[in-house]
Design an enzyme around this catalytic site. Structure first.
Site, mmCIF file in Angstrom:
data_model
loop_
_atom_site.group_PDB
_atom_site.id
_atom_site.type_symbol
_atom_site.label_atom_id
_atom_site.label_comp_id
_atom_site.label_asym_id
_atom_site.label_seq_id
_atom_site.Cartn_x
_atom_site.Cartn_y
_atom_site.Cartn_z
ATOM 1 N N PHE A 60 -16.474 -11.386 -11.689
ATOM 2 C CA PHE A 60 -15.273 -12.383 -11.678
ATOM 3 C C PHE A 60 -14.706 -11.828 -12.252
ATOM 4 O O PHE A 60 -14.693 -11.551 -13.790
ATOM 5 C CB PHE A 60 -15.929 -13.573 -12.222
ATOM 6 C CG PHE A 60 -15.964 -15.073 -11.784
ATOM 7 C CD1 PHE A 60 -16.120 -15.314 -10.277
ATOM 8 C CD2 PHE A 60 -16.583 -15.870 -12.495
ATOM 9 C CE1 PHE A 60 -16.896 -16.169 -9.167
ATOM 10 C CE2 PHE A 60 -17.339 -17.031 -11.695
ATOM 11 C CZ PHE A 60 -17.446 -17.369 -10.521
ATOM 12 N N GLN B 221 -8.783 -16.444 -10.143
ATOM 13 C CA GLN B 221 -9.206 -17.062 -8.729
ATOM 14 C C GLN B 221 -10.772 -17.895 -9.055
ATOM 15 O O GLN B 221 -11.334 -17.999 -10.753
ATOM 16 C CB GLN B 221 -9.732 -15.510 -7.915
ATOM 17 C CG GLN B 221 -8.814 -14.830 -7.196
ATOM 18 C CD GLN B 221 -8.733 -14.138 -7.636
ATOM 19 O OE1 GLN B 221 -8.665 -13.915 -8.873
ATOM 20 N NE2 GLN B 221 -7.459 -13.227 -7.903
ATOM 21 N N SER C 225 -13.730 -20.160 -7.988
ATOM 22 C CA SER C 225 -14.623 -20.340 -7.062
ATOM 23 C C SER C 225 -15.018 -22.006 -6.543
ATOM 24 O O SER C 225 -14.305 -23.152 -7.579
ATOM 25 C CB SER C 225 -16.543 -20.580 -7.437
ATOM 26 O OG SER C 225 -16.262 -18.941 -7.403
ATOM 27 N N GLY D 176 -23.372 -18.770 -16.881
ATOM 28 C CA GLY D 176 -22.264 -18.363 -17.987
ATOM 29 C C GLY D 176 -21.384 -19.723 -16.182
ATOM 30 O O GLY D 176 -21.795 -20.451 -15.630
ATOM 31 N N GLY E 24 -20.608 -18.021 -13.735
ATOM 32 C CA GLY E 24 -21.339 -17.928 -12.570
ATOM 33 C C GLY E 24 -21.888 -18.787 -12.210
ATOM 34 O O GLY E 24 -21.883 -18.600 -10.736
ATOM 35 N N TYR F 143 0.968 -0.885 0.347
ATOM 36 C CA TYR F 143 0.373 -0.461 0.160
ATOM 37 C C TYR F 143 1.137 1.165 -0.573
ATOM 38 O O TYR F 143 0.413 1.819 -0.488
ATOM 39 C CB TYR F 143 -1.071 -0.264 1.263
ATOM 40 C CG TYR F 143 -1.999 -0.572 0.884
ATOM 41 C CD1 TYR F 143 -3.413 -0.339 0.646
ATOM 42 C CD2 TYR F 143 -2.528 -2.157 1.546
ATOM 43 C CE1 TYR F 143 -4.438 -1.274 0.283
ATOM 44 C CE2 TYR F 143 -3.209 -3.005 1.027
ATOM 45 C CZ TYR F 143 -4.150 -2.685 1.092
ATOM 46 O OH TYR F 143 -5.572 -3.136 0.387
ATOM 47 N N GLU G 268 -7.836 -6.592 6.107
ATOM 48 C CA GLU G 268 -7.019 -8.055 5.471
ATOM 49 C C GLU G 268 -6.120 -9.014 6.912
ATOM 50 O O GLU G 268 -6.245 -9.913 6.582
ATOM 51 C CB GLU G 268 -6.128 -7.633 4.513
ATOM 52 C CG GLU G 268 -6.829 -7.386 3.291
ATOM 53 C CD GLU G 268 -5.855 -6.529 2.360
ATOM 54 O OE1 GLU G 268 -4.632 -6.320 2.875
ATOM 55 O OE2 GLU G 268 -7.172 -5.464 1.554
ATOM 56 N N THR H 176 -20.454 -21.663 -10.726
ATOM 57 C CA THR H 176 -20.038 -22.424 -9.768
ATOM 58 C C THR H 176 -20.052 -22.001 -8.136
ATOM 59 O O THR H 176 -20.421 -22.743 -7.302
ATOM 60 C CB THR H 176 -18.360 -21.697 -10.175
ATOM 61 O OG1 THR H 176 -18.050 -20.722 -10.466
ATOM 62 C CG2 THR H 176 -17.994 -23.095 -11.282
ATOM 63 N N PRO H 177 -20.229 -20.376 -7.545
ATOM 64 C CA PRO H 177 -20.401 -20.670 -6.402
ATOM 65 C C PRO H 177 -21.650 -21.225 -5.569
ATOM 66 O O PRO H 177 -21.926 -21.584 -4.812
ATOM 67 C CB PRO H 177 -20.393 -19.442 -6.094
ATOM 68 C CG PRO H 177 -20.551 -18.423 -7.702
ATOM 69 C CD PRO H 177 -19.886 -19.643 -8.214
#
Length: 406
Positions: A397, A207, A209, A276, A278, A98, A140, A280-281
């Site tokens: 995503f 990333q 899912s 599409g 999407g 940062y 975080e 997966t989760p």
């Protein structure tokens, strides 16, 4: 809390800064990658940099955060910051980075706006940046602690147990920790980052899912091969599809992500809407609902190009059949009637997802995942039918280009 003096300065200069954000962020990334070329090779998504999506997402987050602060100086947009924090944690971002960003972002603002950046203006926007950065660092840190890892130390070696082609463009990979340790816990709807070394030596991160149920030592992800429409094909998805086989090792992060089914009552009516990859989760969420014995109505909505392109349909259909009050509605832009096998609780439609005529019970809570135009359309339909914005949750995503407009 943004000080009164800084709030007044930011309010006065926000229009000029917002109008120049595209140039500011372009200068910022040029400066950052010139000084730290390793960040482009090992942290930032090169595809999103090439398309400009990452630049637009950064501009949107700055504008959204600053606008929120001047409108509500004592408040911060927690949902936006939580989503960013989860993504950063999955990448292993540290507090030191940062400070690096601040150096180059401040210089980019000064270069772009020139004499308009007086000491007072610079101090006010510094305050905005550090309010955002310090909050993210704190969030975080808690996410790292929750996974029992040091800040930034999220990576472990995993072994590919096996792979299976779901559709022509979607492959499921099953993974196990290489050291034999238990897989980390996760919440359905969360994702892991996968770091791959490409032929040119770059280590790129994406990333994916988790599509399995929690509690297993073997975790599963579904990877869609990205075929470029606005640019080149996805280099990581292509690498995983063409080169990674059973027995190979991948660097995988701890699980993160804030799109989870949070404390829903067993009788709460739910809407799970995807398009599409999407889906997966939603597959993981359906497993959670079955495992918890969810009794309330569940409406599953999915849009895809065709039945053949609809990944995880058989898995989702099986889970939907185990829920006492679940129905599914599938929309296909190009339906193949030979593959249309409607289940008793499934309706198949042609075209784009349209909630007109789909019953929405009072108190329904919705989760959305898919391309941004799809989510904008579905969210708009839900709001128009009286579903509160606070009950509509979404996942993007890639860079979240919705931040400045949601």
């Amino acid at each position: 809390m943004l000080s009164e003096t800084s709030a007044a300065t930011v309010r006065a200069t926000l229009p000029a800064v917002a109008a120049s954000l595209d140039e500011i962020t372009q200068r910022f990334y040029d400066r950052l990658f010139t000084a730290h070329p390793e960040l482009l090779r090992e942290l930032f998504n090169r595809g999103n940099q090439a398309s400009g999506d990452q630049r637009r997402a950064l501009a949107g987050s700055i504008a959204a955060f600053a606008s929120h602060l001047v409108d509500r100086p004592d408040d911060r947009p927690d949902a936006m910051l939580a989503r960013i924090a989860h993504k950063h944690a999955s990448l292993g971002v540290t507090a030191e980075q940062y400070r690096t960003v601040h150096t180059h972002l401040s210089a980019a603002i000064a270069e772009t706006l020139g004499d308009a950046v007086t000491p007072q203006v610079a101090a006010a926007w510094d305050e905005v940046y550090w309010l955002m950065a310090d909050t993210l660092v704190s969030l975080e840190a808690r996410l790292y602690a929750r996974q029992g890892v040091e800040a930034g130390d999220v990576w472990r070696d995993w072994v590919v147990v096996d792979r299976a082609e779901q559709t022509a463009d979607v492959t499921v990979f099953r993974l196990r920790p290489a050291d034999g340790s238990p897989a980390p816990g996760f919440l359905p709807g969360q994702y892991v980052s996968v770091q791959t070394e490409l032929p040119d030596g770059a280590r790129q991160i994406r990333q994916y899912s988790l599509i399995c149920a929690p509690g297993s030592d073997v975790l599963s992800i579904a990877v869609k091969r990205v075929r470029g429409e606005r640019g080149p094909d996805g280099e990581v998805s292509a690498h995983l599809h063409t080169r990674v086989r059973a027995g190979d090792r991948l660097r995988v992060s701890a699980p993160y992500g804030d799109l989870v089914l949070d404390a829903t009552d067993a009788d709460t009516p739910l809407l799970l809407a995807s398009a599409g990859i999407g889906v997966t989760p939603m597959a993981a969420m359906l497993q959670q609902l079955v495992a918890e014995g969810h009794r309330g109505p569940v409406t599953v909505v999915h849009g895809d190009r065709s039945p053949a392109a609809h990944a995880l349909r058989a898995d989702c259909d099986l889970l939907i059949g185990k829920l006492p009050e679940a129905v599914a509605h599938y929309w296909y832009e190009d339906p193949d009637l030979r593959e249309r096998a409607d289940g008793a609780a499934t309706a198949v439609h042609t075209g784009l997802v349209d909630l007109t005529g789909i019953p929405l019970l009072p108190g329904v809570r919705a989760w959305l995942c898919g391309p941004l135009p799809f989510m904008r359309a579905v969210r708009g339909q839900l709001l128009a039918r009286g579903v509160p914005a606070s009950d509509v949750h979404y996942e993007v995503f890639g860079p979240d280009l919705w931040l400045g407009a949601s």
